[in-house]
Design an enzyme around this catalytic site. Structure first.
Site, PDB file in Angstrom:
ATOM      1  N   GLU A  82      -8.057  -3.394   2.717  1.00 62.49           N
ATOM      2  CA  GLU A  82      -7.757  -3.213   1.436  1.00 62.49           C
ATOM      3  C   GLU A  82      -7.243  -2.191   0.528  1.00 62.49           C
ATOM      4  O   GLU A  82      -7.049  -2.638  -0.185  1.00 62.49           O
ATOM      5  CB  GLU A  82      -8.883  -4.594   0.629  1.00 62.49           C
ATOM      6  CG  GLU A  82      -7.663  -5.189  -0.663  1.00 62.49           C
ATOM      7  CD  GLU A  82      -8.677  -6.150  -1.390  1.00 62.49           C
ATOM      8  OE1 GLU A  82      -9.044  -7.109  -0.714  1.00 62.49           O
ATOM      9  OE2 GLU A  82      -8.468  -5.866  -2.479  1.00 62.49           O
ATOM     10  N   HIS A  94      -6.104 -14.583  -7.830  1.00 63.06           N
ATOM     11  CA  HIS A  94      -7.609 -14.056  -8.188  1.00 63.06           C
ATOM     12  C   HIS A  94      -8.119 -13.643  -8.977  1.00 63.06           C
ATOM     13  O   HIS A  94      -8.874 -14.071  -9.120  1.00 63.06           O
ATOM     14  CB  HIS A  94      -7.577 -13.199  -6.524  1.00 63.06           C
ATOM     15  CG  HIS A  94      -8.598 -14.613  -5.573  1.00 63.06           C
ATOM     16  ND1 HIS A  94      -7.198 -15.031  -5.303  1.00 63.06           N
ATOM     17  CD2 HIS A  94      -9.160 -14.553  -4.553  1.00 63.06           C
ATOM     18  CE1 HIS A  94      -7.123 -15.572  -3.632  1.00 63.06           C
ATOM     19  NE2 HIS A  94      -8.893 -15.438  -3.546  1.00 63.06           N
ATOM     20  N   GLU A 109      -6.208 -22.440  -1.727  1.00 57.58           N
ATOM     21  CA  GLU A 109      -6.202 -20.637  -0.883  1.00 57.58           C
ATOM     22  C   GLU A 109      -4.747 -21.369   0.104  1.00 57.58           C
ATOM     23  O   GLU A 109      -3.802 -20.260  -0.077  1.00 57.58           O
ATOM     24  CB  GLU A 109      -6.883 -20.620  -0.300  1.00 57.58           C
ATOM     25  CG  GLU A 109      -8.631 -20.341  -0.888  1.00 57.58           C
ATOM     26  CD  GLU A 109      -8.722 -18.982  -1.053  1.00 57.58           C
ATOM     27  OE1 GLU A 109      -7.250 -18.119  -1.204  1.00 57.58           O
ATOM     28  OE2 GLU A 109      -9.026 -18.042  -2.321  1.00 57.58           O
ATOM     29  N   ARG A 128     -27.670  -1.115  12.238  1.00 57.85           N
ATOM     30  CA  ARG A 128     -25.911  -0.785  12.070  1.00 57.85           C
ATOM     31  C   ARG A 128     -25.511  -1.462  12.433  1.00 57.85           C
ATOM     32  O   ARG A 128     -23.890  -0.939  12.788  1.00 57.85           O
ATOM     33  CB  ARG A 128     -26.386   0.747  12.849  1.00 57.85           C
ATOM     34  CG  ARG A 128     -27.320   1.734  11.038  1.00 57.85           C
ATOM     35  CD  ARG A 128     -27.049   3.301  11.991  1.00 57.85           C
ATOM     36  NE  ARG A 128     -28.366   3.188  11.649  1.00 57.85           N
ATOM     37  CZ  ARG A 128     -29.244   3.642  11.945  1.00 57.85           C
ATOM     38  NH1 ARG A 128     -29.863   3.589  13.738  1.00 57.85           N
ATOM     39  NH2 ARG A 128     -30.547   4.558  11.546  1.00 57.85           N
ATOM     40  N   LYS A 144      -2.666 -14.878   7.332  1.00 60.04           N
ATOM     41  CA  LYS A 144      -4.147 -13.894   7.097  1.00 60.04           C
ATOM     42  C   LYS A 144      -3.925 -13.390   8.540  1.00 60.04           C
ATOM     43  O   LYS A 144      -3.896 -12.159   8.180  1.00 60.04           O
ATOM     44  CB  LYS A 144      -5.381 -14.745   7.160  1.00 60.04           C
ATOM     45  CG  LYS A 144      -6.754 -13.864   6.190  1.00 60.04           C
ATOM     46  CD  LYS A 144      -7.606 -14.717   5.622  1.00 60.04           C
ATOM     47  CE  LYS A 144      -8.441 -13.441   4.902  1.00 60.04           C
ATOM     48  NZ  LYS A 144      -9.830 -13.636   4.304  1.00 60.04           N
ATOM     49  N   HIS A 163     -10.740 -15.565 -10.688  1.00 62.18           N
ATOM     50  CA  HIS A 163     -12.262 -14.906 -10.889  1.00 62.18           C
ATOM     51  C   HIS A 163     -12.885 -15.595 -11.981  1.00 62.18           C
ATOM     52  O   HIS A 163     -14.093 -15.275 -12.335  1.00 62.18           O
ATOM     53  CB  HIS A 163     -12.217 -13.925 -10.514  1.00 62.18           C
ATOM     54  CG  HIS A 163     -12.271 -13.463  -8.702  1.00 62.18           C
ATOM     55  ND1 HIS A 163     -11.942 -12.359  -7.683  1.00 62.18           N
ATOM     56  CD2 HIS A 163     -12.812 -14.601  -7.804  1.00 62.18           C
ATOM     57  CE1 HIS A 163     -11.896 -12.657  -6.799  1.00 62.18           C
ATOM     58  NE2 HIS A 163     -12.376 -14.034  -6.679  1.00 62.18           N
ATOM     59  N   ASN A 182      -5.243 -11.645  -2.190  1.00 62.13           N
ATOM     60  CA  ASN A 182      -5.367 -11.744  -4.253  1.00 62.13           C
ATOM     61  C   ASN A 182      -4.520 -12.273  -5.007  1.00 62.13           C
ATOM     62  O   ASN A 182      -5.216 -12.943  -5.789  1.00 62.13           O
ATOM     63  CB  ASN A 182      -6.177 -10.668  -4.097  1.00 62.13           C
ATOM     64  CG  ASN A 182      -7.394  -9.711  -3.759  1.00 62.13           C
ATOM     65  OD1 ASN A 182      -7.719 -10.535  -3.018  1.00 62.13           O
ATOM     66  ND2 ASN A 182      -7.181  -7.891  -3.248  1.00 62.13           N
ATOM     67  N   LYS A 189     -14.710  -9.994   5.842  1.00 61.81           N
ATOM     68  CA  LYS A 189     -14.995 -10.007   4.612  1.00 61.81           C
ATOM     69  C   LYS A 189     -16.584 -10.342   4.581  1.00 61.81           C
ATOM     70  O   LYS A 189     -16.536 -11.694   4.792  1.00 61.81           O
ATOM     71  CB  LYS A 189     -15.094  -9.956   3.162  1.00 61.81           C
ATOM     72  CG  LYS A 189     -13.494  -8.822   3.323  1.00 61.81           C
ATOM     73  CD  LYS A 189     -12.985  -9.347   2.366  1.00 61.81           C
ATOM     74  CE  LYS A 189     -11.495  -8.825   1.426  1.00 61.81           C
ATOM     75  NZ  LYS A 189     -10.935  -8.959   0.091  1.00 61.81           N
ATOM     76  N   HIS A 219     -14.084 -22.771  -6.627  1.00 61.40           N
ATOM     77  CA  HIS A 219     -12.863 -21.315  -6.252  1.00 61.40           C
ATOM     78  C   HIS A 219     -11.715 -21.734  -5.809  1.00 61.40           C
ATOM     79  O   HIS A 219     -10.753 -20.826  -6.438  1.00 61.40           O
ATOM     80  CB  HIS A 219     -14.165 -20.281  -4.858  1.00 61.40           C
ATOM     81  CG  HIS A 219     -12.762 -19.966  -4.638  1.00 61.40           C
ATOM     82  ND1 HIS A 219     -12.732 -17.900  -5.722  1.00 61.40           N
ATOM     83  CD2 HIS A 219     -11.834 -19.202  -3.465  1.00 61.40           C
ATOM     84  CE1 HIS A 219     -12.085 -17.564  -4.940  1.00 61.40           C
ATOM     85  NE2 HIS A 219     -11.680 -17.624  -4.019  1.00 61.40           N
ATOM     86  N   ARG A 241      -2.929  -5.846   2.327  1.00 61.09           N
ATOM     87  CA  ARG A 241      -3.977  -7.117   1.878  1.00 61.09           C
ATOM     88  C   ARG A 241      -4.369  -7.509   0.086  1.00 61.09           C
ATOM     89  O   ARG A 241      -5.235  -8.876   0.068  1.00 61.09           O
ATOM     90  CB  ARG A 241      -5.710  -6.773   2.589  1.00 61.09           C
ATOM     91  CG  ARG A 241      -6.458  -7.911   2.728  1.00 61.09           C
ATOM     92  CD  ARG A 241      -8.249  -7.430   2.970  1.00 61.09           C
ATOM     93  NE  ARG A 241      -8.752  -8.487   3.494  1.00 61.09           N
ATOM     94  CZ  ARG A 241      -9.397  -8.358   4.508  1.00 61.09           C
ATOM     95  NH1 ARG A 241      -9.432  -7.891   5.299  1.00 61.09           N
ATOM     96  NH2 ARG A 241     -10.380  -9.571   4.604  1.00 61.09           N
TER      97      ARG A 241
HETATM   98  N1  GLY Z   1     -10.070 -13.507   0.486  1.00 62.71           N
HETATM   99  C1  GLY Z   1      -9.056 -12.537   0.703  1.00 62.71           C
HETATM  100  C2  GLY Z   1      -9.492 -11.626   1.779  1.00 62.71           C
HETATM  101  O1  GLY Z   1     -10.128 -12.021   2.842  1.00 62.71           O
HETATM  102  O2  GLY Z   1      -8.059 -10.633   1.886  1.00 62.71           O
END
Ligand code: GLY
Length: 369
Positions: free
Chosen positions: A247, A258, A187, A123, A237, A262, A255, A145, A274, A251
């Site tokens: 997000e 993106h 990025e 966990r 960031k 994507h 994107n 993430k 990417h 946040r």
């Molecule tokens: N790569 C975008 C984020 O980490 O939210």
């Protein structure tokens, strides 16, 4: 050795991102105070382990840790449930307890997979991110993430787990391919647009990849300048994720480019990088938003010039209708809306819910055919 420490005080955990030159061998002494237990699992891949594995393992052993290693075959194709399951089994066989930790040594694939394994083993146990690719340094290793891909799409199984530490030695970029280094600038340019003219111009005015064109490797990089740019990106960031870790709001601005990016990436069957797809997505989005009266034309021109100067694409051969079709399957779609991130000025973006039909109009206007 020189370094900058960037503090990331998210609500679930406060941690440091240490960014500098020649700092890889200091990992053990920095991890020691963060981990109660005495066992670590280094998760890495078949490309990075031979380059940096022994140095990292020695540094951690010298700090008193017992080390196990899980090195899987390099490549996005291995960021799947099978590799994840094997990683969990190796954690159990290595006797990792909740007091122990995972060290993610590698690029974004390693960081995402190791992070997800750490987030779910017992966990949740501690993870330390040691990114060795530029994309992972400026983006995926920071912000918590973690994920693996499913057959149904990229990053569909995942969790948020902020690391206990991120250690970024830009000298590890010396062994990156120029193509992967260049790709990461998709990025980085995005972060420049989000941050404003100072960072954007610092990136745009002197392309860091320029000395590399035609060079056999990245050893020719200006590492001091690279460290400065990487640290600036981490701060961009950081400033977003400390406000909105999960997000639900700001946040989403990360994107930028993106949604279209994507779709291009998926349509290329992930043969395009990417960062290149994000760059193309950003250029197409800005052109389309200019056509709809949302982004000033000089801003769109500056973005396209910068992307072009780094040798990244500002357009796509994937047709508008194929992109729009993919948008309908995007996991970040909200009902019949997409949250489009629109550039108002350099340093000012807006998250704008748009009907898919209106976003499709933007995409059609943004693609140069
Ligand atoms: N790569 C975008 C984020 O980490 O939210």
């Amino acid at each position: 050795m020189s370094e900058e420490i960037i503090q990331v005080p998210t609500s679930s955990r406060a941690y440091d991102v240490i960014c500098g030159r020649g700092i890889l061998d200091t990992l053990g002494e920095r991890v020691r105070p963060l981990v109660k237990g005495s066992t670590l699992l280094i998760v890495t891949d078949s490309h990075v382990w031979p380059l940096y594995g022994e140095r990292v393992a020695d540094s951690l052993r010298n700090a008193g840790f017992a080390i196990s290693i899980f090195a899987f075959e390099a490549g996005e194709a291995r960021k799947n449930l099978q590799t994840y399951a094997t990683c969990l089994e190796v954690m159990a066989q290595s006797g990792l307890t909740r007091d122990d930790a995972v060290i993610a040594l590698g690029g974004g694939v390693v960081g995402d997979l190791a992070g997800f394994a750490a987030a779910t083993y017992m966990r949740g146990i501690t993870v330390v991110q040691v990114p060795t690719s530029l994309l992972a340094m400026v983006d995926s290793s920071v912000g918590g993430k973690t994920a693996v891909d499913l057959q149904g799409g990229k990053n569909l199984a995942g969790a948020f787990l902020q690391p206990a530490l991120v250690l970024e030695d830009v000298e590890t970029l010396a062994t990156l391919s120029p193509a992967l280094l260049t790709d990461a600038f998709g990025e980085i340019i995005k972060h420049g647009v989000l941050a404003g003219p100072a960072l954007f111009n610092a990136i745009a005015d002197h392309p860091l990849t320029a000395p590399l064109f035609g060079a056999a490797d990245c050893a020719a990089l200006d590492f001091d300048r690279m460290a400065t740019i990487v640290a600036a990106n981490v701060r961009v960031k950081r400033d977003v994720v400390v406000i909105d870790e999960r997000e639900s709001g700001i946040r989403q601005t990360l994107n930028l480019g993106h949604t279209i990016g994507h779709a291009i990436e998926a349509a290329s069957n992930y043969t395009l990088g990417h960062g290149a797809c994000v760059a193309a997505g950003l250029a197409i989005l800005s052109r389309g938003a200019t056509a709809l009266g949302l982004t000033p034309a000089p801003v769109t021109r500056a973005i396209a010039r910068c992307i072009d100067a780094y040798g990244l694409p500002t357009n796509t051969t994937v047709g508008a209708e194929a992109i729009i079709e993919r948008l309908r399957m995007d996991k970040k779609r909200h009902g019949s809306n997409v949250n489009a991130v629109i550039v108002r000025f350099l340093g000012e973006v807006e998250v704008r819910p748009m009907e898919i039909g209106q976003f499709a109009e933007l995409v059609r206007a943004g693609i140069v055919s």
